[in-house]
Structure formats: structure tokens, C-alpha cells
Scaffold this motif. Sequence first.
Motif, PDB file in Angstrom:
ATOM      1  N   VAL A 231       0.672  -0.942   0.132  1.00  0.00           N
ATOM      2  CA  VAL A 231      -0.202  -0.105   0.170  1.00  0.00           C
ATOM      3  C   VAL A 231       0.683   1.232   0.174  1.00  0.00           C
ATOM      4  O   VAL A 231       1.915   1.201   0.727  1.00  0.00           O
ATOM      5  CB  VAL A 231      -1.456  -0.238   1.029  1.00  0.00           C
ATOM      6  CG1 VAL A 231      -1.707   1.740   1.165  1.00  0.00           C
ATOM      7  CG2 VAL A 231      -1.666  -1.490   1.223  1.00  0.00           C
ATOM      8  N   ASP A 232       0.693   2.051  -1.458  1.00  0.00           N
ATOM      9  CA  ASP A 232       1.712   3.629  -1.063  1.00  0.00           C
ATOM     10  C   ASP A 232       0.857   4.146   0.196  1.00  0.00           C
ATOM     11  O   ASP A 232       0.153   4.881   0.588  1.00  0.00           O
ATOM     12  CB  ASP A 232       0.865   4.180  -2.844  1.00  0.00           C
ATOM     13  CG  ASP A 232       1.707   5.722  -2.865  1.00  0.00           C
ATOM     14  OD1 ASP A 232       2.353   6.036  -1.596  1.00  0.00           O
ATOM     15  OD2 ASP A 232       1.275   5.797  -3.569  1.00  0.00           O
ATOM     16  N   GLY A 241      -1.597   9.896  -3.747  1.00  0.00           N
ATOM     17  CA  GLY A 241      -1.381   8.555  -4.032  1.00  0.00           C
ATOM     18  C   GLY A 241      -1.266   7.719  -2.682  1.00  0.00           C
ATOM     19  O   GLY A 241      -1.721   6.533  -3.286  1.00  0.00           O
ATOM     20  N   ARG A 244      -3.329   3.468  -2.946  1.00  0.00           N
ATOM     21  CA  ARG A 244      -3.129   2.968  -3.862  1.00  0.00           C
ATOM     22  C   ARG A 244      -2.430   1.594  -3.330  1.00  0.00           C
ATOM     23  O   ARG A 244      -1.500   1.331  -2.950  1.00  0.00           O
ATOM     24  CB  ARG A 244      -1.928   3.157  -5.200  1.00  0.00           C
ATOM     25  CG  ARG A 244      -2.454   4.554  -6.033  1.00  0.00           C
ATOM     26  CD  ARG A 244      -1.958   4.973  -6.413  1.00  0.00           C
ATOM     27  NE  ARG A 244      -0.716   5.366  -6.372  1.00  0.00           N
ATOM     28  CZ  ARG A 244       0.657   6.094  -6.935  1.00  0.00           C
ATOM     29  NH1 ARG A 244       0.457   6.485  -8.041  1.00  0.00           N
ATOM     30  NH2 ARG A 244       1.466   6.667  -6.639  1.00  0.00           N
ATOM     31  N   PHE A 246      -0.027  -2.068  -5.033  1.00  0.00           N
ATOM     32  CA  PHE A 246       0.907  -2.417  -6.058  1.00  0.00           C
ATOM     33  C   PHE A 246       1.124  -3.474  -5.648  1.00  0.00           C
ATOM     34  O   PHE A 246       1.618  -4.200  -4.819  1.00  0.00           O
ATOM     35  CB  PHE A 246       1.984  -1.102  -6.348  1.00  0.00           C
ATOM     36  CG  PHE A 246       2.269   0.316  -7.008  1.00  0.00           C
ATOM     37  CD1 PHE A 246       2.323   0.620  -7.458  1.00  0.00           C
ATOM     38  CD2 PHE A 246       1.568   1.133  -5.978  1.00  0.00           C
ATOM     39  CE1 PHE A 246       2.419   2.144  -7.999  1.00  0.00           C
ATOM     40  CE2 PHE A 246       1.233   2.260  -5.664  1.00  0.00           C
ATOM     41  CZ  PHE A 246       1.565   3.284  -7.398  1.00  0.00           C
ATOM     42  N   ILE A 260      -1.499  -1.801 -10.476  1.00  0.00           N
ATOM     43  CA  ILE A 260      -2.211  -1.210  -9.535  1.00  0.00           C
ATOM     44  C   ILE A 260      -3.218  -1.987  -9.154  1.00  0.00           C
ATOM     45  O   ILE A 260      -4.670  -2.145 -10.717  1.00  0.00           O
ATOM     46  CB  ILE A 260      -2.373   0.375  -9.808  1.00  0.00           C
ATOM     47  CG1 ILE A 260      -1.130   0.987  -9.624  1.00  0.00           C
ATOM     48  CG2 ILE A 260      -3.144   1.178  -8.733  1.00  0.00           C
ATOM     49  CD1 ILE A 260      -0.449   2.577 -10.046  1.00  0.00           C
ATOM     50  N   VAL A 262      -7.767  -1.835  -8.526  1.00  0.00           N
ATOM     51  CA  VAL A 262      -8.584  -1.530  -8.632  1.00  0.00           C
ATOM     52  C   VAL A 262      -9.997  -2.043  -8.488  1.00  0.00           C
ATOM     53  O   VAL A 262      -9.543  -3.769  -9.068  1.00  0.00           O
ATOM     54  CB  VAL A 262      -8.740  -0.276 -10.181  1.00  0.00           C
ATOM     55  CG1 VAL A 262      -7.580   0.205  -9.823  1.00  0.00           C
ATOM     56  CG2 VAL A 262      -8.854  -1.729 -10.357  1.00  0.00           C
ATOM     57  N   TYR A 323       8.533   4.013  -7.247  1.00  0.00           N
ATOM     58  CA  TYR A 323       8.262   2.426  -7.005  1.00  0.00           C
ATOM     59  C   TYR A 323       9.616   1.579  -7.793  1.00  0.00           C
ATOM     60  O   TYR A 323      10.095   1.021  -8.747  1.00  0.00           O
ATOM     61  CB  TYR A 323       6.872   1.780  -8.261  1.00  0.00           C
ATOM     62  CG  TYR A 323       6.404   0.375  -7.726  1.00  0.00           C
ATOM     63  CD1 TYR A 323       6.123   0.169  -6.245  1.00  0.00           C
ATOM     64  CD2 TYR A 323       7.196  -0.127  -9.068  1.00  0.00           C
ATOM     65  CE1 TYR A 323       5.710  -1.043  -6.489  1.00  0.00           C
ATOM     66  CE2 TYR A 323       6.428  -1.513  -8.732  1.00  0.00           C
ATOM     67  CZ  TYR A 323       5.488  -1.829  -7.540  1.00  0.00           C
ATOM     68  OH  TYR A 323       5.509  -3.362  -6.715  1.00  0.00           O
ATOM     69  N   GLU A 338       6.111   7.430 -12.387  1.00  0.00           N
ATOM     70  CA  GLU A 338       4.691   8.042 -12.543  1.00  0.00           C
ATOM     71  C   GLU A 338       5.424   9.566 -13.405  1.00  0.00           C
ATOM     72  O   GLU A 338       5.325  10.399 -13.223  1.00  0.00           O
ATOM     73  CB  GLU A 338       3.396   8.316 -12.370  1.00  0.00           C
ATOM     74  CG  GLU A 338       2.503   7.835 -12.883  1.00  0.00           C
ATOM     75  CD  GLU A 338       1.499   8.481 -12.476  1.00  0.00           C
ATOM     76  OE1 GLU A 338       0.001   7.970 -13.161  1.00  0.00           O
ATOM     77  OE2 GLU A 338       1.691   8.770 -11.032  1.00  0.00           O
ATOM     78  N   LYS A 343       0.849  10.085 -17.378  1.00  0.00           N
ATOM     79  CA  LYS A 343       0.289   9.296 -16.555  1.00  0.00           C
ATOM     80  C   LYS A 343       1.320   7.515 -17.312  1.00  0.00           C
ATOM     81  O   LYS A 343       0.146   6.711 -16.468  1.00  0.00           O
ATOM     82  CB  LYS A 343      -1.333   8.661 -16.634  1.00  0.00           C
ATOM     83  CG  LYS A 343      -1.812  10.263 -16.160  1.00  0.00           C
ATOM     84  CD  LYS A 343      -1.810  10.043 -14.727  1.00  0.00           C
ATOM     85  CE  LYS A 343      -2.026  11.714 -13.778  1.00  0.00           C
ATOM     86  NZ  LYS A 343      -1.772  12.856 -12.932  1.00  0.00           N
TER      87      LYS A 343
END
Length: 555
Positions: A231-232, A241, A244, A246, A260, A262, A323, A338, A343
Motif C-alpha cells: 500500500v502506498d 497516491g 494505492r 501495487f 495497481i 482497483v 516504485y 509516473e 500518467k
Amino acid sequence: MRITDRRGCLQLCLTEVASGLRNPVLMLHANDHTHRMFVAEQVGVIWVYLPDGSRLEEPFLDIKSIVLATPWIGDERGFLGMAFHPNYKNNGKFYIYYSYMDKKRVEKIRISELKVLASDANKADPRSERNLLELEEPAANHNGGQLLFGVDGYLYLFIGDGGKAGDPFGKFGNAQNKSVLLGKVLKIDVDGRGPDGEPYRIPPDNPFVSDPEARPEVYAYGVRNMWRCAVDRGDPATRKGRGRIFCGDVGQNRFEEVDIIVKGGNYGWRAREGFECYDTKLCHNSSLDDILPIFAYGRNVGKSVTGGYVYRGCESPNLNGLYIFGDFMNGRLMALREDEKTKRWKKQDICIGSTKACAFPRMIRSYSKFIISFAEDEAGELYFMSTSYPSAFAPHGSLYKFVDPARRAPPGKCKYKPVTVKIKSKQIAFVPRAKTVLEFLNEPSPTKPPQKSLAPPGAASTTSAKKSNKTASSKIKASTVKPALSNKKTLKTKAGVEHHKPKQNQQKVTRDPRTTPAPSLPKRKSSQPTGAEKLLPKKSAQAKGALGRRRKESR
């Protein structure tokens, strides 16, 4: 300004934090302001490391008697995941994910809740185990293993597709079948029970709670074998961020990917592998709404992705937002950043141990090759764990901390005062094993010039570590990654990517289960209990080459 070499490789340094570990699969903090680090070994033992770098002699948890782990090279089974409850400081609850074999000799994965002992903050109570979920594994590989709590307070579970090659289960495979839990990201509420007495609740916002053909635990699907997710924390100033998730998803035989996660997302497996079609028929008939990776790479870069973390620490401000992840097979370290306008995520290789950039106290110039996992401490600094010999019982694993030599935080800015914890166990001081850059520079010049070797991008030539006391068996060579010297030659493929030249006797290893026993280990002093080494088979002839031949069959 970050330091890069002429190839654009990001120059970072490392410090050695722990060694002598048996396939360290994770390192966590309890978010309780104690700044302790909990390091788990694949065999099922969790150690406590204190802020001063010492380790407690008695483990936090030892369940190796029930964890299914073997000495086979690259076996994916064992203790695989752990997460502390967001309110651990008050309720003492944490969660574990491991392989085991039931009384009927059926292999399963189990997710359980445990509690810390009220009488000792550094010891878990194994009798407190409460079983949350068990899943039968149709094959020994692709077990997943990640547990984490999202910013919403729910527990996320990352389950592999069940194993074998090509997700062959059912008409479309497990990953695309929402009525099974394999090949999924699950989300559950551990702070309550279901209406029919289930040991957890279903979050009301789960995407498929109203779908009669889907399991309500499913949060996302179409995943193959996600190995290490994080988790960011979000930008320290803007919180951009934050939340998010990853993940690195290990590929079949062509591409590795970073995703990522969702809500409700379909990540394409087995229709897709990376950005490309894997099952052509499924791919052409699949939804256009499939979630594509933020980054994917082919076999010219690596063969088994290990997911990492977004850096949000204090000590290395230039790394904020990067990352950082790696590849298990070749020891390659990479970073993604990023582009705010497009993006899109751009990759940059990471180089370790430059004698010019890392000539500072405690900085080291090499690391063990097989990158198992990444970690984040309570202050947000990043680490990774790797081993020179990927067998669950081999005490050759180490924990390393990233350091950016280009820019350090101002003195005093990153100071913190850990909450004191009463210690009842003996403390074992850490004695570094790796040679520092300064020690390397102070060595007398050799009478003979060093042999030339071929270095991969970002770090290094794979070499054999020196055997302790010169008594080690010649059957096994411990792999490390060392910095490339300026006069070393490199090979280039048609795509222009540099590679190291593999040694003829170098063993191939993947993150897939093996039927090949690990050869006997060299005698080596370790601060960890190593009685399990007696389980390792003595013969090693079968190990050579067999792993590579079986890669396509099992992946």
C-alpha cells in the motif's frame, strides 16, 4: 538531483541489516511506534529485530511444525504472508498465511488470526489461532501469499490461480471464474462475523456482493500469482497516491507485470499475459475493460517479478514517489516513476555499490542474488530480502536497507524516539558479514589483475561467494550481485539490453515448485538455529539443469 551513471542507471547504496536467514519472505512493522521489525522465514519462524539492530533470541512465532515447507529449490510453499491489524497496538491481533497439509494429506493454504501474549509483547500466542479461511491447492505452485490492510481498514488477500501452467482449471481457468477464490484479490472484514457464523464479514462495498454467480469476497480477479503487494503511504506533504495497492504478478513464460489494484478489476489472466494475448480465443472475446499493467517486461529483462514499494521515507527525499521492485531470478533492481502529464510509468535500472558513490561507513557493494521480497519500516525507509541459495532451509538470506548517496535529509530531521518495549529474551547483536565499500577500497592491490566477467544492467555479475573456513562443499555456489567495474566487458542482445554471461555450472532457479532436492549446504556459522539443515538431501547431481527444463511445465 539523483546520481545516475552514463547509462542512466540510478546509483543507490545498501547497508546490511540482517543475515543468516532461511528464505526471508517478509519484514513488517507493527505500526505501534516501537520501530521493531518482524522478519518471517519461509519455514514458519518470525524473528523480532529491535531498533538498535539486535535480534531477540526467542522467536515471535514458531509454527514450523505445521507449515508445509520443503528443502526443494524454489518451492513456493511455506509461510508466505503476514499482516498486523491496524489497531494492533490495542488489540494485539495479527494475521498469517501459510501452506499446510491436512489429515487426509490434502495440501491447503490457511489464513488465520492470532494474538500477541499479554505477558510478553515480543511473543505471539500460538494457541490463539483462529482459522479464517482455508483453500485447497490443486497444485503445489502459485500459492500467492500476500496479506495487507488497506487504508479502509479491511484485510486484502492475494490468492494464486491454483498452479500448473496456463491456469488449466475449468473452461476459462480459475482466475476468470468469479465463483472460486483462486486467482483473485479478496477483501474481508476481520472485525466481525458473517450472518451464518462465518469468521469474517463481507464489506458492503465489495464489487460482486449482488452477483449470484460470484463469491462475495472477490475484490478483483484475473490474477496469476501476485508475489508481493504494498500500500502506498502517499506523498508526505500532499498525501497524493495514498492507498494505492501495487502488486507484482509473476508471468507464464513471456512477460512479468506490475499492477495497481482497483475495485472490480479484471487483470486479464489467462486471456492476457502482460500487454499481450496468452489464450488467443479468450483474449479476443474478453472485455475491453480489462485492467492493463502499469509496466510489463519480457525475458530479456527478467523472469520472475518481485513486487516492491513506493518510497515515502524521510532519509532519501530524492526517491519520493519511486516504485522500487526487482526480479527474483536475476537479482535485477528497478524503479518506476509516473509521468504526471501522460500518467505512464517509466522504468529506470538501479545500480548498487558504486565505489565512488558508496564510499561511506557501513555501505556495502554486493547483495545476494535471488530477491525474495521488499519491505518498509515504520519510518517509511525501504529494504529488500534476498538469498544466495533459494531453499527454505538454507540460512543464506539477508536483509538490506536502501540508501541514496545523492541527497540525504538534513541532520536531525528524521530522528524518532521508539516506544520502549520490555525485553524478556536475550538480545543477539548483529555482526555484519558483507564487505563494505571502504573495506574493498582499502584492500591491498592484487598481484594479478581480476578476471573479466560480464555484467547485467543495473548491477552486476553473478559470482560465487567465498566459502567460510574454506570447508564448503563444491556442490553449491552462493550467488551474489556485485557492481560492474569500468573495464568489464558486456554482452548485448539484439534489443540492445546488456546481460551477464551465465556460468556453465550455474543452477537455474525459478519461483516455481520443484521435484529436485537441494544439494547439501556448506558448513557455515549462523546466528539463526540451523538444525533443519539436516533435512537437506546430500546428492545434488539431479539439481543441475532440471530446474530450467521444468520451468515451462510448472510456470
